[in-house]
Design a protein around this motif. Structure first.
Motif, PDB file in Angstrom:
ATOM      1  N   ALA A 103       0.834  -1.209   0.000  1.00 57.54           N
ATOM      2  CA  ALA A 103       0.000   0.000   0.000  1.00 57.54           C
ATOM      3  C   ALA A 103       0.863   1.251   0.000  1.00 57.54           C
ATOM      4  O   ALA A 103       0.578   2.222  -0.717  1.00 57.54           O
ATOM      5  N   TYR A 104       1.920   1.256   0.807  1.00 58.62           N
ATOM      6  CA  TYR A 104       2.802   2.423   0.842  1.00 58.62           C
ATOM      7  C   TYR A 104       3.465   2.650  -0.509  1.00 58.62           C
ATOM      8  O   TYR A 104       3.543   3.791  -0.993  1.00 58.62           O
ATOM      9  N   LYS A 107       0.962   4.141  -3.023  1.00 59.52           N
ATOM     10  CA  LYS A 107       0.650   5.540  -2.723  1.00 59.52           C
ATOM     11  C   LYS A 107       1.853   6.452  -2.958  1.00 59.52           C
ATOM     12  O   LYS A 107       1.709   7.583  -3.437  1.00 59.52           O
ATOM     13  N   LYS A 108       3.044   5.975  -2.635  1.00 59.71           N
ATOM     14  CA  LYS A 108       4.243   6.794  -2.822  1.00 59.71           C
ATOM     15  C   LYS A 108       4.517   7.031  -4.295  1.00 59.71           C
ATOM     16  O   LYS A 108       4.910   8.148  -4.698  1.00 59.71           O
ATOM     17  N   GLY A 110       2.285   7.129  -6.636  1.00 62.98           N
ATOM     18  CA  GLY A 110       1.305   8.121  -7.061  1.00 62.98           C
ATOM     19  C   GLY A 110       1.667   9.523  -6.606  1.00 62.98           C
ATOM     20  O   GLY A 110       1.466  10.508  -7.338  1.00 62.98           O
ATOM     21  N   LEU A 111       2.236   9.640  -5.402  1.00 60.92           N
ATOM     22  CA  LEU A 111       2.649  10.945  -4.899  1.00 60.92           C
ATOM     23  C   LEU A 111       3.813  11.504  -5.703  1.00 60.92           C
ATOM     24  O   LEU A 111       3.893  12.715  -5.936  1.00 60.92           O
ATOM     25  N   HIS A 118      -1.422  16.805  -2.630  1.00 60.82           N
ATOM     26  CA  HIS A 118      -1.074  16.371  -1.274  1.00 60.82           C
ATOM     27  C   HIS A 118      -1.001  17.582  -0.355  1.00 60.82           C
ATOM     28  O   HIS A 118      -0.398  18.605  -0.712  1.00 60.82           O
ATOM     29  N   LEU A 137       3.168   8.159   4.947  1.00 62.54           N
ATOM     30  CA  LEU A 137       3.445   8.358   3.526  1.00 62.54           C
ATOM     31  C   LEU A 137       4.553   9.377   3.294  1.00 62.54           C
ATOM     32  O   LEU A 137       5.256   9.307   2.277  1.00 62.54           O
TER      33      LEU A 137
END
Length: 296
Positions: A103-104, A107-108, A110-111, A118, A137
Motif C-alpha cells: 500500500a505504501y 501511494k508513494k 502516485g505521490l 497532497h 506516507l
C-alpha cells in the motif's frame, strides 16, 4: 660283486613332501599396516597417500597450532569488520528505510507522479521517533529508489537492444554513471549543510532516498519515449521533472534544520530555501542527462 649306494631317506622324503605341498591360499584382505596396500610393482593404492598426508597433518601439533591461530585471526578479523560496519552504517536505521508494504509503495509512486494535491507534508512522530514508511506516507524510504534503479538499468538495456546498440560495456557505463551522479548529488547536499554550519536531522540515508526518487521519473520518461517517440519523451520529461521538483521542495522544507549558535532564524530560512531550490533544480538536469541517449 654287489654294491649298495646309501641315500639319506629324510632328505628324499622332505623333497618329495615339498614337491607335493599345495601353494598357500591368497590372503582375504591386503595388509595395510604399513600405510600402503599390496599393489603390483609396489605402488600405493589410490587415495592412500592423501589419507596418509591428512592423518599426518592432523596429527602434527605444529599444524594444529597453526590452524587454531588462523581460526582465531579470522574470528578477530570478522569481529573488527562487524564493528567498523556498525560504526559507519547503522543496521537498525537502514532497516527503517526498508520498512514498507504494498500500500505504501503504490501511494508513494502516485505521490511522486502527481504531488500537487497532497496537503500534509510533515513526517509523523511517535514518542520522539519517526514512524516507519509503511505507517507514514511522508517518510522517505530506500526501497523505491533501489527497485527503481534496478528497473532503470534493465530498461536501459532493453532500449539499447531495440536500437541495436546493446553491449555489456554500454550497460555498465549507464549504471555506473547513474550511481556516480547520485553520489555527487548527496555529497553536494552534505557539503552545503556543512558550509552553512547547519545541524540537520537529514541523514545520509534521507538524502539518498530523496535523490533516488528521480529514477521513477526516468523510467516513465524512457518508457514514454520508447512508445511515442521523442515528442512523448519530452512531454513525460517535463511532467516528471516538475512533479519531482515540487516533491523535493515540499519534502525538504519540512526537514528540521537548526542553525548553529552563529546563525539566526533569518539565515536559517534563507539557507533552507537555497538548499531546497538547488536540490530541486538539479533533478531535471540529471534526469535528462541520464535518459536522452536512450530515446531516438
Amino acid at each position: 660283486m654287489t654294491f649298495w649306494i646309501w641315500r639319506p631317506q629324510s632328505a628324499c622324503a622332505g623333497s618329495k613332501h615339498r614337491a607335493r605341498a599345495a601353494p598357500d591360499p591368497p590372503p582375504l584382505f591386503d595388509d595395510t599396516s604399513g600405510g600402503y596396500s599390496s599393489q603390483p610393482g609396489g605402488y600405493p593404492a589410490p587415495g592412500t597417500d592423501v589419507a596418509f598426508s591428512v592423518n599426518h597433518l592432523l596429527g602434527d601439533p605444529m599444524a594444529n597450532a597453526a590452524m587454531a591461530y588462523g581460526s582465531s585471526i579470522a574470528s578477530h578479523g570478522k569481529d573488527m569488520v562487524n564493528k567498523e560496519l556498525h560504526r559507519f552504517v547503522s543496521v537498525n536505521k537502514l532497516k527503517y528505510f526498508f520498512a514498507v508494504d504494498t500500500a505504501y509503495v503504490a501511494k508513494k509512486l502516485g505521490l511522486l507522479v502527481f504531488p500537487y494535491t497532497h496537503q500534509n507534508w510533515e513526517v509523523q512522530y511517535s514518542r520522539d521517533a519517526p514512524l516507519p514508511p509503511r505507517q507514514d506516507l511522508n517518510a522517505p524510504d530506500l526501497y523505491i529508489p533501489t527497485m527503481a534503479f534496478i528497473t532503470y538499468v534493465l530498461l536501459a538495456g532493453m532500449a539499447l537492444g531495440i536500437q541495436k546498440r546493446f553491449s555489456p560495456e554500454v550497460l555498465g557505463l549507464c549504471a555506473s554513471t547513474a550511481l556516480v551522479w547520485m553520489v555527487i548529488e548527496v555529497l553536494a547536499l552534505l557539503l552545503g549543510l556543512y558550509l552553512a554550519t547547519l545541524r540537520s536531522e537529514l541523514s545520509t540515508f534521507h538524502l539518498l532516498a530523496y535523490s533516488g526518487y528521480k529514477y521513477v521519473g526516468m523510467i516513465l520518461s524512457v518508457l514514454t519515449g520508447l512508445l511515442f517517440g521523442s515528442d512523448g519523451y519530452y512531454v513525460a520529461l517535463g511532467w516528471t521533472s516538475s512533479a519531482l521538483m515540487y516533491f523535493i521542495v515540499r519534502s525538504l522544507r519540512t526537514a528540521a534544520l537548526s542553525p548553529d549558535s552563529m546563525g539566526g532564524p533569518g539565515s536559517q530560512q534563507r539557507v533552507q530555501l537555497y538548499l531546497t531550490l538547488g536540490a530541486a533544480a538539479f533533478q531535471p538536469l540529471i534526469i535528462y542527462w541520464l535518459t536522452f541517449h536512450l530515446v531516438r
